[in-house]
Design an enzyme around this catalytic site. Structure first.
Site, PDB file in Angstrom:
ATOM      1  N   LEU A 187       0.812  -1.211   0.000  1.00  0.00           N
ATOM      2  CA  LEU A 187       0.000   0.000   0.000  1.00  0.00           C
ATOM      3  C   LEU A 187       0.845   1.260   0.000  1.00  0.00           C
ATOM      4  CD1 LEU A 187      -2.837  -0.956   2.508  1.00  0.00           C
ATOM      5  CD2 LEU A 187      -3.169  -0.243   0.131  1.00  0.00           C
ATOM      6  N   ASP A 247      13.655   3.671   9.768  1.00  0.00           N
ATOM      7  CA  ASP A 247      13.179   2.530  10.543  1.00  0.00           C
ATOM      8  C   ASP A 247      12.379   3.103  11.701  1.00  0.00           C
ATOM      9  OD1 ASP A 247      12.781   0.424  12.284  1.00  0.00           O
ATOM     10  OD2 ASP A 247      14.845  -0.309  12.207  1.00  0.00           O
ATOM     11  N   ASN A 297       2.335   4.717   7.445  1.00  0.00           N
ATOM     12  CA  ASN A 297       1.856   3.493   6.805  1.00  0.00           C
ATOM     13  C   ASN A 297       2.519   2.226   7.339  1.00  0.00           C
ATOM     14  OD1 ASN A 297       0.749   1.821   4.413  1.00  0.00           O
ATOM     15  ND2 ASN A 297       2.981   1.660   4.140  1.00  0.00           N
ATOM     16  N   TYR A 354      -2.604  -7.231  16.907  1.00  0.00           N
ATOM     17  CA  TYR A 354      -2.809  -6.329  15.775  1.00  0.00           C
ATOM     18  C   TYR A 354      -4.030  -5.427  15.965  1.00  0.00           C
ATOM     19  CZ  TYR A 354      -3.317  -4.649  10.993  1.00  0.00           C
ATOM     20  OH  TYR A 354      -3.450  -3.844   9.878  1.00  0.00           O
ATOM     21  N   LYS A 405      -4.206  -1.208  16.485  1.00  0.00           N
ATOM     22  CA  LYS A 405      -4.922  -0.296  15.598  1.00  0.00           C
ATOM     23  C   LYS A 405      -6.007   0.487  16.340  1.00  0.00           C
ATOM     24  CE  LYS A 405      -2.548  -1.092  11.903  1.00  0.00           C
ATOM     25  NZ  LYS A 405      -1.650  -0.039  11.369  1.00  0.00           N
ATOM     26  N   THR A 455      -1.661  -7.809   0.374  1.00  0.00           N
ATOM     27  CA  THR A 455      -0.303  -7.344   0.664  1.00  0.00           C
ATOM     28  C   THR A 455       0.438  -8.445   1.415  1.00  0.00           C
ATOM     29  OG1 THR A 455      -0.840  -6.391   2.835  1.00  0.00           O
ATOM     30  CG2 THR A 455      -1.141  -4.960   0.908  1.00  0.00           C
TER      31      THR A 455
END
Length: 245
Positions: free
Chosen positions: A23, A63, A89, A170, A174, A203
């Site tokens: 992305l 990084d 991103n 995860y 988020k 992805t």
């Protein structure tokens, strides 16, 4: 969803973290085509340089988990003239030895720490380092690439596809991104700071199991990267509009 877009010129400078593939790469490609000066942020020098060459963009080693790397990137971009748009991103999803999602019975503090180091602390590290540059821009924008799995409403709703996702680290990272987005937007009302959900995109993050292309996934990132000074801030959006927290 209705947003106001800026008149794009070559003076709009954009940094995208994790932009050597997926992305991030597609977002860079489309923004270069729209006239932005784009910095491809990549922790791998060779991949970053190759991606920038293919795109007609600039490359900067970045990084997000390393203070020295982030500070050096900020100095480089400052010396080149500054920054208008930051797209956070870069992100990871921790998986087990069998490449399966690590569920509640197996997740450890170390799993959580690994994911949060990139998805949360990395995002804050980069945003903090580039805030002085963004505050000098006449139209500063920050786009935090989130996920629909960050929506507590969706993950708790048995009728939602997100309900079946078993992972802990995860989606928790988020959800944290969403809160950070809101708090930064309140602190800096002159900026447009939003979180976006690209959708389930093919992805490396998900082993290319997504159901839509990177072109489709990048659409909301690009739309919010080009939002005007009278556009939304402190929001959470996908391609269809605002999402429930």
């Amino acid at each position: 969803m209705t947003t106001t877009t800026t008149t794009t010129t070559t003076t709009t400078t954009t940094l995208i973290t994790g932009a050597n593939k997926g992305l991030g790469f597609e977002t860079a490609r489309q923004l270069v085509a729209a006239g932005h000066i784009v910095y491809v942020g990549s922790r791998d020098a060779e991949r970053g340089r190759r991606a920038a060459e293919r795109l007609g963009a600039r490359w900067v080693r970045l990084d997000v988990t390393d203070d020295v790397s982030v500070e050096a990137a900020a100095k480089t971009i400052e010396a080149d003239g500054g920054l208008d748009v930051l797209i956070n991103n870069a992100g990871i999803e921790s998986r087990g030895a069998d490449n399966g999602v690590i569920g509640a019975a197996e997740v450890t503090a170390e799993h959580m720490r690994e994911v949060f180091e990139t998805n949360v602390f990395g995002m804050v590290r980069v945003t903090h380092a580039f805030l002085p540059l963004l505050r000098r821009s006449p139209a500063p924008v920050v786009v935090n690439v989130g996920s629909g799995l960050g929506s507590l409403t969706r993950v708790a709703d048995k009728s939602s596809p997100a309900y079946g996702y078993p992972g802990v680290a995860y989606p928790a990272s988020k959800t944290t991104v969403n809160m950070i987005t809101v708090q930064y937007a309140k602190a800096f009302p002159g900026m447009r700071i939003n979180a976006v959900e690209p959708g389930f995109t093919r992805t490396d993050l998900n082993g290319n199991t997504g159901v839509q292309s990177v072109e489709e996934g990048a659409e909301i990132i690009i739309r919010m990267a080009r939002v005007g000074s009278d556009g939304p801030t402190g929001g959470y959006f996908d391609a269809e509009g605002p999402l429930p927290w």
